[in-house]
Write an enzyme that holds these catalytic residues in place. Sequence first.
Site, mmCIF file in Angstrom:
data_model
loop_
_atom_site.group_PDB
_atom_site.id
_atom_site.type_symbol
_atom_site.label_atom_id
_atom_site.label_comp_id
_atom_site.label_asym_id
_atom_site.label_seq_id
_atom_site.Cartn_x
_atom_site.Cartn_y
_atom_site.Cartn_z
ATOM 1 N N TRP A 104 112.931 64.071 47.434
ATOM 2 C CA TRP A 104 112.316 63.077 46.559
ATOM 3 C C TRP A 104 112.121 63.598 45.149
ATOM 4 O O TRP A 104 112.348 62.859 44.175
ATOM 5 C CB TRP A 104 111.005 62.589 47.175
ATOM 6 C CG TRP A 104 111.268 61.863 48.453
ATOM 7 C CD1 TRP A 104 110.918 62.247 49.713
ATOM 8 C CD2 TRP A 104 112.014 60.639 48.613
ATOM 9 N NE1 TRP A 104 111.389 61.338 50.639
ATOM 10 C CE2 TRP A 104 112.056 60.349 50.001
ATOM 11 C CE3 TRP A 104 112.633 59.769 47.718
ATOM 12 C CZ2 TRP A 104 112.699 59.220 50.499
ATOM 13 C CZ3 TRP A 104 113.276 58.646 48.218
ATOM 14 C CH2 TRP A 104 113.299 58.383 49.598
ATOM 15 N N ASP A 175 103.654 63.154 42.659
ATOM 16 C CA ASP A 175 104.016 62.151 43.657
ATOM 17 C C ASP A 175 103.300 62.538 44.942
ATOM 18 O O ASP A 175 103.621 63.541 45.572
ATOM 19 C CB ASP A 175 105.533 62.145 43.861
ATOM 20 C CG ASP A 175 105.983 61.195 44.967
ATOM 21 O OD1 ASP A 175 105.130 60.609 45.669
ATOM 22 O OD2 ASP A 175 107.204 61.054 45.152
ATOM 23 N N LYS A 199 102.515 55.177 53.904
ATOM 24 C CA LYS A 199 102.297 56.376 54.715
ATOM 25 C C LYS A 199 100.848 56.392 55.239
ATOM 26 O O LYS A 199 100.603 56.222 56.422
ATOM 27 C CB LYS A 199 102.558 57.638 53.894
ATOM 28 C CG LYS A 199 103.786 57.594 53.018
ATOM 29 C CD LYS A 199 105.078 57.701 53.791
ATOM 30 C CE LYS A 199 106.249 57.877 52.845
ATOM 31 N NZ LYS A 199 107.525 58.024 53.534
#
Length: 364
Positions: A104, A175, A199
Amino acid sequence: MTMSKVINFAAGPAKLPPTVLAKAQAELLDYEGCGMSVMELSHRGKEFTKIIKDAEADIRELMAIPDNYSILFLQGGATTNFAALPLNLAGPEDTVDYMITGSWSKKAAEEATKYVKNVNKVLPKPANGFTEIPDKSEWSLSPDAKYVYYCDNETVHGVEFSTVPETNGVPLIADMSSNFLSRPVDVTKFAVIYGGAQKNIGPAGMTIVIIRNDLLGNAQAITPTMLDYSVMAKNGSMYNTPPCFAIYMAGLVFRYLIDNGGLAAYSKKSDAKSGALYRAIDGSDGFYRAPVEEKSRSRMNIPFRLSKEELEPVFLEEAAKKGMVQLKGHRSVGGIRASIYNAITEEEVSTLIDFMDEFKTTHA
């Protein structure tokens, strides 16, 4: 309420607390007696105005977010912010630093190159894949960087920072998609914290951005209106119709976490769950193997391999028969991955560990 007996170890969209789902179910057809479903409420109406204001107040309480930070509830997913961040915080000729520790952060750096000329990769290229966070002595931070970007927890590779990176005063962006609300965070150490909701927070379809107010208002001229953080902040996340149902669900989760001990309590639970699972892996005499270096291991996403990789499909099939699903590793790396976010209980992790012991006994 009847709940499924399946244990959902998915990396996201992930398991939600059953009591949160029950409350949402109860309010789905008629929200607090207003005669409308919560999904039918006008985002300009008094009912939804209270929902979004309560959600913001509760996440401020959970994370101790100071008043000089804005909280944005946005559409588009965390990946959209790979573009929004450089567009809002840097100019085309600037330098920005990216700490690449997995898939990511790598994708975020690649996206940034479209909008900023100098994207510096802070860390050395990993020799054996993304299995560790290099020591600070190996970092190459730029003294003139507009910001330093990192992914606090890499969902695919199972790598997590245990401390906040020191950037020598350069604004820090994190992030936190896959470890949001899993432990207390000193928000004042960050310029921006952001992440997708699917999540630890709620259903897919929303990204939360927490941004220091002095950084607003400097977006590049080419920035689309919907990606301009200052526009969203001035309009209370409602420049257009926001992701209403996702905000409602997130608000329920925020209140649930507050009522159940807050982030300090969930941090202890995360440590206990991940610690037990890693001990089971490390104590298996090599039958199971965790590829990530111990000091860089994630508490949220735990990848592991079997010594006989041909047994991995069998492991997944037998686990599913026992009601443990979504254990397959990310398609880019394979193997097994157990994602143990806040809603996964210690008892459910123990169930997985018991199965792992049984499987080893049968197939060693």
